[in-house]
Motif scaffolding. Structure first.
Motif, PDB file in Angstrom:
ATOM      1  N   PHE A  76       0.863  -1.181   0.000  1.00 39.33           N
ATOM      2  CA  PHE A  76       0.000   0.000   0.000  1.00 39.33           C
ATOM      3  C   PHE A  76       0.897   1.227   0.000  1.00 39.33           C
ATOM      4  CE2 PHE A  76      -2.325  -3.468   1.746  1.00 39.33           C
ATOM      5  CZ  PHE A  76      -3.578  -3.355   1.154  1.00 39.33           C
ATOM      6  N   SER A  77       0.515   2.222  -0.773  1.00 38.70           N
ATOM      7  CA  SER A  77       1.316   3.443  -0.857  1.00 38.70           C
ATOM      8  C   SER A  77       0.474   4.647  -0.450  1.00 38.70           C
ATOM      9  CB  SER A  77       1.830   3.631  -2.283  1.00 38.70           C
ATOM     10  OG  SER A  77       0.752   3.646  -3.204  1.00 38.70           O
ATOM     11  N   VAL A  78       1.108   5.563   0.232  1.00 33.60           N
ATOM     12  CA  VAL A  78       0.467   6.838   0.589  1.00 33.60           C
ATOM     13  C   VAL A  78       1.337   7.948   0.011  1.00 33.60           C
ATOM     14  CG1 VAL A  78      -0.315   8.336   2.464  1.00 33.60           C
ATOM     15  CG2 VAL A  78      -0.484   5.842   2.709  1.00 33.60           C
ATOM     16  N   THR A  79       0.796   8.655  -0.967  1.00 31.43           N
ATOM     17  CA  THR A  79       1.577   9.649  -1.718  1.00 31.43           C
ATOM     18  C   THR A  79       1.015  11.044  -1.504  1.00 31.43           C
ATOM     19  OG1 THR A  79       2.062   8.012  -3.435  1.00 31.43           O
ATOM     20  CG2 THR A  79       2.312  10.327  -4.041  1.00 31.43           C
ATOM     21  N   ASP A  80       1.905  11.972  -1.153  1.00 28.52           N
ATOM     22  CA  ASP A  80       1.487  13.377  -1.083  1.00 28.52           C
ATOM     23  C   ASP A  80       2.294  14.181  -2.088  1.00 28.52           C
ATOM     24  OD1 ASP A  80       3.945  14.583   0.089  1.00 28.52           O
ATOM     25  OD2 ASP A  80       3.412  13.401   1.868  1.00 28.52           O
ATOM     26  N   LYS A 133       9.299  17.188  -4.482  1.00 29.31           N
ATOM     27  CA  LYS A 133       8.509  16.293  -5.344  1.00 29.31           C
ATOM     28  C   LYS A 133       7.581  15.369  -4.570  1.00 29.31           C
ATOM     29  CE  LYS A 133      11.631  16.353  -9.273  1.00 29.31           C
ATOM     30  NZ  LYS A 133      12.517  15.553 -10.132  1.00 29.31           N
ATOM     31  N   GLY A 134       7.258  15.756  -3.341  1.00 29.79           N
ATOM     32  CA  GLY A 134       6.333  14.941  -2.569  1.00 29.79           C
ATOM     33  C   GLY A 134       6.993  13.688  -2.011  1.00 29.79           C
ATOM     34  N   ALA A 135       6.196  12.871  -1.399  1.00 29.68           N
ATOM     35  CA  ALA A 135       6.712  11.658  -0.755  1.00 29.68           C
ATOM     36  C   ALA A 135       5.713  10.521  -0.923  1.00 29.68           C
ATOM     37  CB  ALA A 135       6.950  11.913   0.737  1.00 29.68           C
ATOM     38  N   THR A 136       6.258   9.322  -1.095  1.00 26.81           N
ATOM     39  CA  THR A 136       5.426   8.119  -1.089  1.00 26.81           C
ATOM     40  C   THR A 136       5.920   7.186  -0.005  1.00 26.81           C
ATOM     41  OG1 THR A 136       4.911   8.212  -3.449  1.00 26.81           O
ATOM     42  CG2 THR A 136       4.691   6.070  -2.386  1.00 26.81           C
ATOM     43  N   PHE A 137       5.032   6.872   0.934  1.00 27.90           N
ATOM     44  CA  PHE A 137       5.332   5.889   1.978  1.00 27.90           C
ATOM     45  C   PHE A 137       4.732   4.556   1.562  1.00 27.90           C
ATOM     46  CE2 PHE A 137       7.344   8.257   5.369  1.00 27.90           C
ATOM     47  CZ  PHE A 137       7.094   9.561   4.989  1.00 27.90           C
ATOM     48  N   TRP A 138       5.564   3.527   1.611  1.00 29.79           N
ATOM     49  CA  TRP A 138       5.145   2.179   1.215  1.00 29.79           C
ATOM     50  C   TRP A 138       4.996   1.292   2.438  1.00 29.79           C
ATOM     51  CZ3 TRP A 138       3.605   0.689  -3.494  1.00 29.79           C
ATOM     52  CH2 TRP A 138       3.951   1.501  -4.584  1.00 29.79           C
ATOM     53  N   LEU A 139       3.872   0.591   2.507  1.00 29.03           N
ATOM     54  CA  LEU A 139       3.636  -0.414   3.554  1.00 29.03           C
ATOM     55  C   LEU A 139       3.542  -1.764   2.865  1.00 29.03           C
ATOM     56  CD1 LEU A 139       0.694   1.290   5.519  1.00 29.03           C
ATOM     57  CD2 LEU A 139       3.149   1.572   5.928  1.00 29.03           C
ATOM     58  N   ALA A 140       4.382  -2.713   3.271  1.00 34.55           N
ATOM     59  CA  ALA A 140       4.375  -4.039   2.639  1.00 34.55           C
ATOM     60  C   ALA A 140       3.996  -5.095   3.667  1.00 34.55           C
ATOM     61  CB  ALA A 140       5.753  -4.349   2.051  1.00 34.55           C
TER      62      ALA A 140
END
Ligand SMILES: Nc1ncnc2c1ncn2[C@@H]1O[C@H](COP(=O)(O)OP(=O)(O)OP(=O)(O)O)[C@@H](O)[C@H]1O
Ligand SMILES: [Mg+2]
Length: 147
Positions: A76-80, A133-140
């Motif tokens: 799952f990714s959370v991108t801002d 350029k924002g950030a994407t947090f990945w949950l695996a």
């Protein structure tokens, strides 16, 4: 995760509106075996950060929750589209009480909680980001995890 993320979006509807953010969900997410309240806690902490650090310099404040899967994991990714994070801090920000930005309130606890939650599930969390350029947090979440 369809149910959980829809309910999450609904639960923060007022805050999204007040802060001028769009939370964009996918139409379908995979089903995972996980601790519901802990997973929610992870998304709450990531969203709390998006409100603080994910404000766009130009235009729309948009946070996207995406998903994909590989052989071993549901991701799952959370991108801002906020200020982003320089590479040298990509690991440090997950440390307890570690903070980069003193303009905003916080204790530096949120991302260490997210990491704990992912450890609990035998999974992992990391960030992909470049300044501006924002950030994407990945949950695996591992598919094989039991318990
Ligand atoms: N989406 C993001 N974009 C840019 N920087 C971020 C983002 N999320 C976190 N950070 C940086 O990582 C640091 C650590 O985040 P963390 O959530 O652990 O702490 P906090 O938000 O400062 O405090 P708390 O979560 O305890 O309220 C933040 O202080 C901020 O500098
Ligand atoms: Mg935080």
């Amino acid at each position: 995760m369809n149910v959980l993320l829809k309910a999450f979006q609904e639960s923060i509807r007022n805050r999204l509106e007040k802060e001028g953010f769009h939370l964009v969900l996918e139409s379908a997410y995979p089903t995972i075996y996980a601790n519901e309240s802990r997973v929610l806690q992870a998304f709450e902490n990531l969203m709390s950060n998006a409100f603080k650090y994910g404000r766009s310099a130009s235009g729309e404040n948009r946070v996207k929750i995406g998903s994909r899967e590989n052989e071993e994991e549901y991701l799952f990714s959370v991108t801002d589209n906020g200020q982003g994070i320089p590479r040298e801090y990509h690991e440090k920000i997950f440390g307890l009480f570690y903070r980069l930005d003193n303009d905003m309130n916080g204790s530096g606890v949120g991302l260490s909680v997210v990491r704990k939650v992912m450890q609990f599930h035998g999974g992992r969390v990391w960030v992909e980001s470049e300044p501006g350029k924002g950030a994407t947090f990945w949950l695996a979440f591992p598919k094989s995890h039991v318990g």
